[in-house]
Write a protein that holds these residues in place. Structure first.
Motif, PDB file in Angstrom:
ATOM      1  N   LEU A 153       0.868  -1.173   0.000  1.00 17.60           N
ATOM      2  CA  LEU A 153       0.000   0.000   0.000  1.00 17.60           C
ATOM      3  C   LEU A 153       0.907   1.226   0.000  1.00 17.60           C
ATOM      4  O   LEU A 153       1.527   1.552   1.009  1.00 17.60           O
ATOM      5  CB  LEU A 153      -0.902  -0.015   1.236  1.00 17.60           C
ATOM      6  CG  LEU A 153      -1.934   1.111   1.384  1.00 17.60           C
ATOM      7  CD1 LEU A 153      -2.819   1.221   0.152  1.00 17.60           C
ATOM      8  CD2 LEU A 153      -2.782   0.890   2.623  1.00 17.60           C
ATOM      9  N   MET A 154       1.015   1.872  -1.154  1.00 18.68           N
ATOM     10  CA  MET A 154       1.994   2.933  -1.341  1.00 18.68           C
ATOM     11  C   MET A 154       1.315   4.277  -1.503  1.00 18.68           C
ATOM     12  O   MET A 154       0.138   4.370  -1.868  1.00 18.68           O
ATOM     13  CB  MET A 154       2.874   2.639  -2.559  1.00 18.68           C
ATOM     14  CG  MET A 154       3.660   1.343  -2.447  1.00 18.68           C
ATOM     15  SD  MET A 154       4.755   1.108  -3.857  1.00 18.68           S
ATOM     16  CE  MET A 154       5.854   2.505  -3.657  1.00 18.68           C
ATOM     17  N   GLY A 155       2.087   5.308  -1.262  1.00 17.66           N
ATOM     18  CA  GLY A 155       1.576   6.662  -1.427  1.00 17.66           C
ATOM     19  C   GLY A 155       2.488   7.653  -0.737  1.00 17.66           C
ATOM     20  O   GLY A 155       3.291   7.290   0.122  1.00 17.66           O
ATOM     21  N   SER A 156       2.343   8.902  -1.101  1.00 18.08           N
ATOM     22  CA  SER A 156       3.141   9.940  -0.460  1.00 18.08           C
ATOM     23  C   SER A 156       2.621  10.200   0.944  1.00 18.08           C
ATOM     24  O   SER A 156       1.546   9.721   1.327  1.00 18.08           O
ATOM     25  CB  SER A 156       3.078  11.225  -1.288  1.00 18.08           C
ATOM     26  OG  SER A 156       1.723  11.636  -1.432  1.00 18.08           O
ATOM     27  N   THR A 202      -3.342 -13.259   3.990  1.00 16.12           N
ATOM     28  CA  THR A 202      -3.471 -11.989   3.283  1.00 16.12           C
ATOM     29  C   THR A 202      -2.624 -10.976   4.048  1.00 16.12           C
ATOM     30  O   THR A 202      -2.875 -10.724   5.222  1.00 16.12           O
ATOM     31  CB  THR A 202      -4.937 -11.526   3.257  1.00 16.12           C
ATOM     32  OG1 THR A 202      -5.754 -12.574   2.716  1.00 16.12           O
ATOM     33  CG2 THR A 202      -5.085 -10.269   2.421  1.00 16.12           C
ATOM     34  N   VAL A 203      -1.612 -10.411   3.402  1.00 14.38           N
ATOM     35  CA  VAL A 203      -0.685  -9.495   4.064  1.00 14.38           C
ATOM     36  C   VAL A 203      -0.742  -8.147   3.365  1.00 14.38           C
ATOM     37  O   VAL A 203      -0.542  -8.056   2.154  1.00 14.38           O
ATOM     38  CB  VAL A 203       0.756 -10.045   4.045  1.00 14.38           C
ATOM     39  CG1 VAL A 203       1.702  -9.053   4.702  1.00 14.38           C
ATOM     40  CG2 VAL A 203       0.825 -11.394   4.752  1.00 14.38           C
ATOM     41  N   LEU A 204      -1.036  -7.109   4.143  1.00 11.15           N
ATOM     42  CA  LEU A 204      -1.092  -5.755   3.608  1.00 11.15           C
ATOM     43  C   LEU A 204      -0.050  -4.897   4.321  1.00 11.15           C
ATOM     44  O   LEU A 204      -0.056  -4.790   5.548  1.00 11.15           O
ATOM     45  CB  LEU A 204      -2.488  -5.157   3.801  1.00 11.15           C
ATOM     46  CG  LEU A 204      -2.689  -3.706   3.329  1.00 11.15           C
ATOM     47  CD1 LEU A 204      -2.491  -3.612   1.819  1.00 11.15           C
ATOM     48  CD2 LEU A 204      -4.069  -3.203   3.716  1.00 11.15           C
ATOM     49  N   CYS A 205       0.867  -4.297   3.564  1.00 11.66           N
ATOM     50  CA  CYS A 205       1.943  -3.475   4.132  1.00 11.66           C
ATOM     51  C   CYS A 205       1.891  -2.079   3.538  1.00 11.66           C
ATOM     52  O   CYS A 205       1.793  -1.933   2.317  1.00 11.66           O
ATOM     53  CB  CYS A 205       3.319  -4.070   3.822  1.00 11.66           C
ATOM     54  SG  CYS A 205       3.607  -5.714   4.423  1.00 11.66           S
ATOM     55  N   THR A 206       1.954  -1.082   4.384  1.00  8.42           N
ATOM     56  CA  THR A 206       2.173   0.269   3.873  1.00  8.42           C
ATOM     57  C   THR A 206       3.678   0.439   3.637  1.00  8.42           C
ATOM     58  O   THR A 206       4.491   0.030   4.455  1.00  8.42           O
ATOM     59  CB  THR A 206       1.667   1.342   4.850  1.00  8.42           C
ATOM     60  OG1 THR A 206       2.373   1.224   6.083  1.00  8.42           O
ATOM     61  CG2 THR A 206       0.187   1.182   5.108  1.00  8.42           C
TER      62      THR A 206
END
Length: 891
Positions: free
Chosen positions: A215-218, A375-379
């Motif tokens: 999970l990417m973003g500025s 299910t793995v969610l990483c920022t």
């Protein structure tokens, strides 16, 4: 997982042959078993047939005539299989619960999904008639167009914690549908709101099991916000839309049971060892159905899984104590999230603060967790190309400049993100960026200059018109449609605002999701925190040694060799005051503990490890236990060193009990004030002011003004002073002239009276002694001979009978009281036994309504009871302010 198929079968058989390669070895050491390996599954001469009309049967698998199978060589057999495959106009699939129907016109069927549990089942499908000679699996030829071989796809890998005796689990498919999140606008008018997510276009997408999703973003794009919304950790704001777990709205119980959350900052108890930290969390968080032995075994598994075996017994440490490394601390945090063997794992920027090598090691271990089926969610805010290559999928968020909310600009395979943006007109310039992460951050405006005002709208439009967006939307709509068709559950359980703007929980959110009872939580907290804190030298020094030092200082300052004197009596009263002053002001030492452990407390509260009341009770019990030890030490040093204190066991133990209760009340007040405050400085300042206020209104130093009279009645120091004073001076015998060897005689007293104008010169000459004067005045009424010696004409020969009260009354016009005092003399013993009542009738000082009832009219147990009531009240306030602190830390 790789599957092998017998297309080039050396046996020449036309029956299907399937072979699955061996796995690496594994073992659950907690069960005492040896290493295991995966099973090589071989399907040999597999056929499958079903009833046909008129009692006949037809083959669906391996139906080539036996003579043809036996008479051909390997090459001929292979050619025959291909010819037969070309003639098949229908594809049959074995579905999850039975046999599918062939597709019309020979069209390819979708991938048939079979769960691992069904692969390990009994091997016979009973939904439709037929004979199966081996284990059924699902087949398709969609993945490789033009290839007539069979292909197998398992819907999701499974995993299980053998130490817990639980069955196999699979990951969770998380579906987001038209998701938005908004909060009250900061500094705006009442009712105004601003979007943090989906302000331009609601968020839609899926997170599939067995994948590690980036999970990417500025900064400020909403990465952590989105993760908190999905994991139901938001405590303020309004969520609209759907967040589905496997096609249904998850309850808070499911979230606590099936998910693990690893925060960006490693908030751990520094006094714990690695094993203690994990065991402590396991006992609090894991379901009560598991025994302590099972939980201990699970902890051992997690320690081995996260590579923490070498540092198992190492203290975690902190600012003052060297402990585990940064990478080990991060692995501990991930291990905490794995204890309940979650199906979903959330990680908030797991690589922050780590060097590239440690970050890669951490993310490789996280990738292994996803490959097990989770299910793995990483920022992700930054990272190397090797770390990005570990992700299967990526969601890229960008802040819309108009709504200031995070919106999706890409959602799909991580392997295709580079191609997608390059095809959209954003070349990969190797001179500017060296990896995909930096490339993406450069596109969405993650630098110091911020987003490009012209490029950001273009990114939103590109994704909205892309095939990836359309495919995502279609996939989500199918899941949502099944949800709407199959349940009456409300579409969402949004957070809402009450009239005052505060967060209001729904009835579902108020359900109990804790694993233990309150008493069990308190016992676990006291067992682990208390045991480790009493091993900590800093804790022991501040809680116990400090009190011993304070007692020695008081003794050195106020113990006099002539203790039984008027000065000694004044010192006794002063010592009681100083004891109360020390008890109130030294409580500031408890402030850092409450403030510094707040991040850990908030993490554990958000993770439903325990209730707020349990934390407050356990924290108070630990500190109260240390306070009992320090009070015993303090009172034993102080009490027996002060000469005037009553040498009775009952009086001493009541002194100790009063000191303990007063200390406990000081602790409760300190906790109450510190709990909701953000810094040590503010808390310490407020506590110091409150302590000084209590000292001022307790009625010892001066009269309390009428307008502060109400406060004096709720001052714990006022009632503590009363308990100490009554204990010492009620029915006490204090010979306060015993250590005054030379009290002033009548001549010296009269000289003093006649020389009032020259008191300064007398004082400078050392001829003024308060002890001598006081005891001289006490002797004066009982020594008539000394009085008469001042007037020789009266004494030698006596002109009057000075021992006759009538003479004194008629000749000297004395009142009967004075005449009796001169004739009968004063019994000093009675004065010594009554001096305490004189003091009790003096305090609290003053004659106004706060001091109208003196300590003389109270019982010591009554005063101590009032201190106890104040203690209970402040413990309740401590629980309330601690709960307030959780509300103030809005997510």
């Amino acid at each position: 997982m790789t599957f092998g198929f017998g297309a080039g079968n050396p046996t020449g058989d036309d029956a299907l042959t399937l072979q699955i390669g061996k796995s690496k070895s594994f073992a659950a050491k907690s069960l005492g078993e040896g290493d295991k390996t995966g099973v090589q599954i071989t399907l040999h001469n597999l056929t499958y047939r079903v009833p046909a009309p008129r009692g006949e049967e037809r083959y669906l698998l391996g139906g080539l005539p036996e003579t043809r199978r036996r008479g051909r060589g390997a090459a001929a057999a292979s050619h025959g299989r291909r010819q037969t495959a070309e003639k098949r106009t229908a594809r049959h699939r074995i579905a999850r619960r039975g046999i599918g129907t062939p597709s019309a016109g020979g069209a390819r069927d979708k991938v048939a999904k079979v769960t691992p549990r069904e692969l390990l089942g009994k091997g016979v499908v009973t939904k439709s008639k037929g004979v199966i000679d081996a284990m059924p699996v699902g087949f398709t030829d969609d993945n490789h167009p033009g290839d007539d071989g069979f292909h197998v796809e398992i819907s999701a890998k499974s995993f299980g914690a053998k130490s817990l005796g639980e069955g196999e689990k699979t990951g969770v498919q998380i579906t987001l549908h038209n998701l938005t999140y908004r909060v009250p606008a900061a500094g705006g008018k009442r009712g105004e709101e601003r979007y943090l997510l989906g302000g331009l276009e609601p968020l839609t997408g899926t997170l599939d099991p067995g994948n590690m999703i980036a999970l990417m973003g500025s900064s400020g794009a909403g990465k952590s916000t989105l993760m908190d919304v999905i994991s139901k950790r938001k405590t303020v704001g309004i969520i609209e839309g759907l967040v589905l777990f496997d096609g249904h709205v998850p309850t808070h119980g499911e979230i606590g049971r099936d998910t693990g959350y690893v925060e960006q900052k490693d908030t751990l108890w520094g006094v714990f060892s690695v094993h203690e930290m994990l065991m402590y969390t396991a006992l609090l968080k894991m379901d009560a159905k598991f025994s302590r032995k099972q939980k201990a075994a699970r902890v051992d598994e997690v320690i081995e899984q996260m590579g923490l075996t070498k540092s198992r017994n190492t203290k975690i440490g902190g600012a003052m104590v060297r402990g585990v490394s940064g990478g080990e601390a991060k692995r501990i945090s991930i291990g905490l999230g794995l204890l309940n063997n979650p199906r979903v794992l959330f990680l908030d920027e797991p690589t922050s603060g780590l060097d590239s090598a440690i970050a890669l090691d951490i993310m490789t271990r996280v990738s292994d967790l996803s490959k097990e089926g989770r299910t793995v969610l990483c920022t992700v805010h930054q990272g190397s190309g090797r770390i990005f290559a570990l992700f299967e999928s990526v969601i890229v968020l960008c802040k819309d400049l108009d709504t200031q909310s995070g919106n999706i600009v890409y959602c799909g395979k991580a392997s295709r993100v580079l191609e997608y943006f390059q095809r959209s007109g954003y070349p990969f310039k190797k001179k500017e960026v060296d990896n995909t992460t930096a490339y993406l951050m450069n596109i969405i405006g993650g630098g110091v200059k911020g987003p490009n005002k012209t490029e950001i709208p273009k990114l939103f439009e590109l994704f909205a018109n892309s095939e990836a967006c359309k495919s995502n939307t279609q996939k989500v709509e199918k899941v949502v449609q099944r949800f709407l068709d199959g349940t009456s559950t409300p579409m969402a359980s949004p957070l809402s605002f009450s009239d005052g703007g505060e967060f209001a929980e729904s009835s579902e959110q108020q359900k109990n999701s804790y694993s233990n009872s309150i008493l069990s939580e308190i016992a676990i907290l006291v067992e682990f925190k208390g045991r480790n804190q009493f091993k900590d030298m800093y804790f022991l020094t501040s809680r116990i040694v400090l009190y011993a030092v304070a007692a020695l200082l008081i003794v050195s300052l106020y113990v006099l060799p002539e203790g039984y004197s008027p000065t000694g009596l004044a010192m006794m009263v002063t010592v009681i005051f100083v004891v109360l002053f020390v008890a109130s002001i030294i409580s500031i030492i408890y402030v850092p503990g409450i403030i510094l452990e707040k991040p850990v407390f908030l993490r554990e509260i958000n993770g439903a490890c325990y209730r707020t009341t349990s934390y407050c009770a356990a924290t108070f019990i630990i500190e109260a236990t240390a306070s009992v030890i320090s009070s015993l030490l303090f009172c034993n040093i102080l009490y027996w060193a002060i000469p005037g204190f009553t040498r009775r066991a009952s009086t001493f133990f009541f002194f100790v009990l009063t000191h303990i209760i007063v200390n406990w009340t000081s602790i409760a007040i300190t906790f109450t004030i510190s709990a909701p405050l953000p810094s040590i400085e503010i808390a310490a300042g407020i506590i110091a002011i409150y302590s000084l206020l209590n000292l001022a209104i307790m009625g010892f130093l001066s009269k309390v003004p009428d307008w502060w009279g109400w406060a004096s009645f709720i001052s714990y120091l006022r009632w503590g002073l009363g308990a100490f004073m009554i204990n010492q001076f009620s029915d006490a015998y204090f010979p306060f002239c015993q250590d005054v060897p030379d009290p002033s005689n009548i001549t010296e007293l009269l000289e003093l009276i006649s020389s009032v104008a020259s008191l300064k010169s007398l004082a400078l000459a050392g001829r003024l002694s308060s002890d001598n004067i006081a005891c001289g005045l006490l002797r004066l009424p009982s020594n008539i001979t000394d009085v008469l010696s001042v007037c020789p004409v009266l004494s030698d020969p006596p002109l009057f009978n000075m021992t006759d009260p009538a003479t004194l009354e008629t000749v000297f016009a004395c009142t009967p009281q004075i005449a009796n005092l001169v004739v009968s003399s004063v019994n000093r013993t009675e004065i010594y036994s009554q001096i305490g009542y004189l003091l009790l009738s003096f305090y609290p000082q003053g004659t106004n309504y706060p001091a109208r009832k003196k300590y003389l009219r109270y019982n010591k147990w009554e005063c101590l009871g009032y201190v106890g009531v104040i203690l209970v009240a402040f413990f309740f306030f401590f629980c309330m302010t601690t709960l307030l602190s959780t509300k103030l830390s809005k997510r």
